[in-house]
Design a protein around this motif. Structure first.
Motif, PDB file in Angstrom:
ATOM      1  N   LYS A 132      12.349  32.515  17.637  1.00 32.87           N
ATOM      2  CA  LYS A 132      12.867  31.634  18.797  1.00 32.87           C
ATOM      3  C   LYS A 132      13.975  32.730  19.450  1.00 32.87           C
ATOM      4  CE  LYS A 132      16.807  29.112  16.644  1.00 32.87           C
ATOM      5  NZ  LYS A 132      17.360  27.812  16.468  1.00 32.87           N
ATOM      6  N   TYR A 133      14.702  33.521  18.746  1.00 35.74           N
ATOM      7  CA  TYR A 133      15.539  34.620  19.213  1.00 35.74           C
ATOM      8  C   TYR A 133      14.886  35.462  20.261  1.00 35.74           C
ATOM      9  CZ  TYR A 133      18.974  33.252  15.735  1.00 35.74           C
ATOM     10  OH  TYR A 133      19.792  32.526  14.821  1.00 35.74           O
ATOM     11  N   HIS A 134      13.596  35.575  19.934  1.00 29.07           N
ATOM     12  CA  HIS A 134      12.691  36.776  20.939  1.00 29.07           C
ATOM     13  C   HIS A 134      12.358  36.058  22.517  1.00 29.07           C
ATOM     14  CE1 HIS A 134      11.376  39.810  18.016  1.00 29.07           C
ATOM     15  NE2 HIS A 134      11.571  38.691  17.227  1.00 29.07           N
ATOM     16  N   ASN A 135      12.606  34.388  22.412  1.00 26.08           N
ATOM     17  CA  ASN A 135      12.400  33.710  23.584  1.00 26.08           C
ATOM     18  C   ASN A 135      13.908  33.377  24.265  1.00 26.08           C
ATOM     19  OD1 ASN A 135       9.626  34.109  23.010  1.00 26.08           O
ATOM     20  ND2 ASN A 135      10.058  32.078  21.864  1.00 26.08           N
ATOM     21  N   ASP A 136      15.185  33.497  23.661  1.00 25.18           N
ATOM     22  CA  ASP A 136      16.097  33.256  24.331  1.00 25.18           C
ATOM     23  C   ASP A 136      17.238  34.404  24.195  1.00 25.18           C
ATOM     24  OD1 ASP A 136      17.670  33.034  21.707  1.00 25.18           O
ATOM     25  OD2 ASP A 136      17.223  30.893  21.312  1.00 25.18           O
ATOM     26  N   ASN A 137      18.658  33.852  24.569  1.00 27.67           N
ATOM     27  CA  ASN A 137      19.633  35.050  24.490  1.00 27.67           C
ATOM     28  C   ASN A 137      20.697  34.884  23.341  1.00 27.67           C
ATOM     29  OD1 ASN A 137      18.736  35.731  26.990  1.00 27.67           O
ATOM     30  ND2 ASN A 137      19.548  34.416  28.190  1.00 27.67           N
ATOM     31  N   THR A 141      24.765  38.241  23.041  1.00 25.26           N
ATOM     32  CA  THR A 141      26.373  38.690  23.184  1.00 25.26           C
ATOM     33  C   THR A 141      26.739  39.334  21.851  1.00 25.26           C
ATOM     34  OG1 THR A 141      26.656  36.437  21.941  1.00 25.26           O
ATOM     35  CG2 THR A 141      26.479  36.335  24.403  1.00 25.26           C
ATOM     36  N   ILE A 142      27.918  39.895  21.921  1.00 28.58           N
ATOM     37  CA  ILE A 142      28.730  40.378  20.631  1.00 28.58           C
ATOM     38  C   ILE A 142      29.067  39.356  19.747  1.00 28.58           C
ATOM     39  CG2 ILE A 142      30.725  41.570  19.842  1.00 28.58           C
ATOM     40  CD1 ILE A 142      30.798  42.838  22.742  1.00 28.58           C
ATOM     41  N   TYR A 148      25.307  36.466  13.486  1.00 28.80           N
ATOM     42  CA  TYR A 148      24.140  36.868  12.793  1.00 28.80           C
ATOM     43  C   TYR A 148      24.084  37.826  11.843  1.00 28.80           C
ATOM     44  CZ  TYR A 148      19.066  37.659  12.112  1.00 28.80           C
ATOM     45  OH  TYR A 148      17.646  37.696  11.529  1.00 28.80           O
ATOM     46  N   LEU A 149      24.734  39.014  11.997  1.00 35.38           N
ATOM     47  CA  LEU A 149      24.822  39.954  10.592  1.00 35.38           C
ATOM     48  C   LEU A 149      25.896  39.677   9.908  1.00 35.38           C
ATOM     49  CD1 LEU A 149      24.804  43.055  13.216  1.00 35.38           C
ATOM     50  CD2 LEU A 149      23.089  41.977  11.897  1.00 35.38           C
TER      51      LEU A 149
END
Length: 165
Positions: A132-137, A141-142, A148-149
């Motif tokens: 889903k991250y491939h399809n949204d933003n 953002t920093i 995420y990390l």
């Protein structure tokens, strides 16, 4: 023996991955391990799985996205050992795995993981981060990337990974 099975069988274990990591990388893995908390809902889903899936993943110890992916996989397997991991380097991923997955060299990232059935056919691909991250933003953002990390998006990773069952 051919194709994805051959690449899978030539891979290395998670323990070997830890063995080649630097002291700083190991510290980052330990910190991440402490930060990742799996909800009761996902714990119950993981416990209910009654089969194993082979996972071939292209990773590097220096890659923070690979560390998040592998730490999540470690946590899952501590709850219920459902994933047999075989790891390869980014270089082997680009030269050997990318073609099977039809991912161009410019789009191949670590981690790229392919979830395989018992005959080593592709069930699902995890390319860098949840689909889903491939399809949204989400990671544009920093703060989104930092969270995420740090393992704060583990539910999204779990949702993506557990779709294989």
């Amino acid at each position: 023996m051919r194709g994805l099975e051959e690449i899978y069988l030539k891979g290395f274990s998670y323990d070997k991955y830890l063995g080649i990591a630097s002291k700083e990388e190991l510290e980052k893995l330990d910190e991440l391990y402490k930060n990742i908390v799996i909800s009761d809902e996902f714990i119950n889903k993981i416990k209910s799985v009654n089969k194993k899936i082979s996972v071939l993943a292209s990773v590097e110890t220096w890659c923070p996205f690979a560390r998040v992916f592998l730490t999540t996989m470690r946590k899952i397997n501590e709850i219920n050992y459902i994933f047999d991991l075989s790891l390869i380097t980014y270089g082997r991923g680009v030269s050997e795995l990318a073609g099977y997955l039809k991912i161009g060299e410019d789009d191949f990232v670590v981690p790229t993981a392919v979830f395989l059935d018992e005959s080593f056919s592709k069930l699902r691909v995890f390319n860098g981060f949840p689909e889903k991250y491939h399809n949204d933003n989400t990671l544009d953002t920093i703060d989104g990337t930092r969270n995420y990390l740090k393992g704060k998006s583990v539910n999204d990773i779990l949702e993506d990974i557990l779709m294989v069952f």
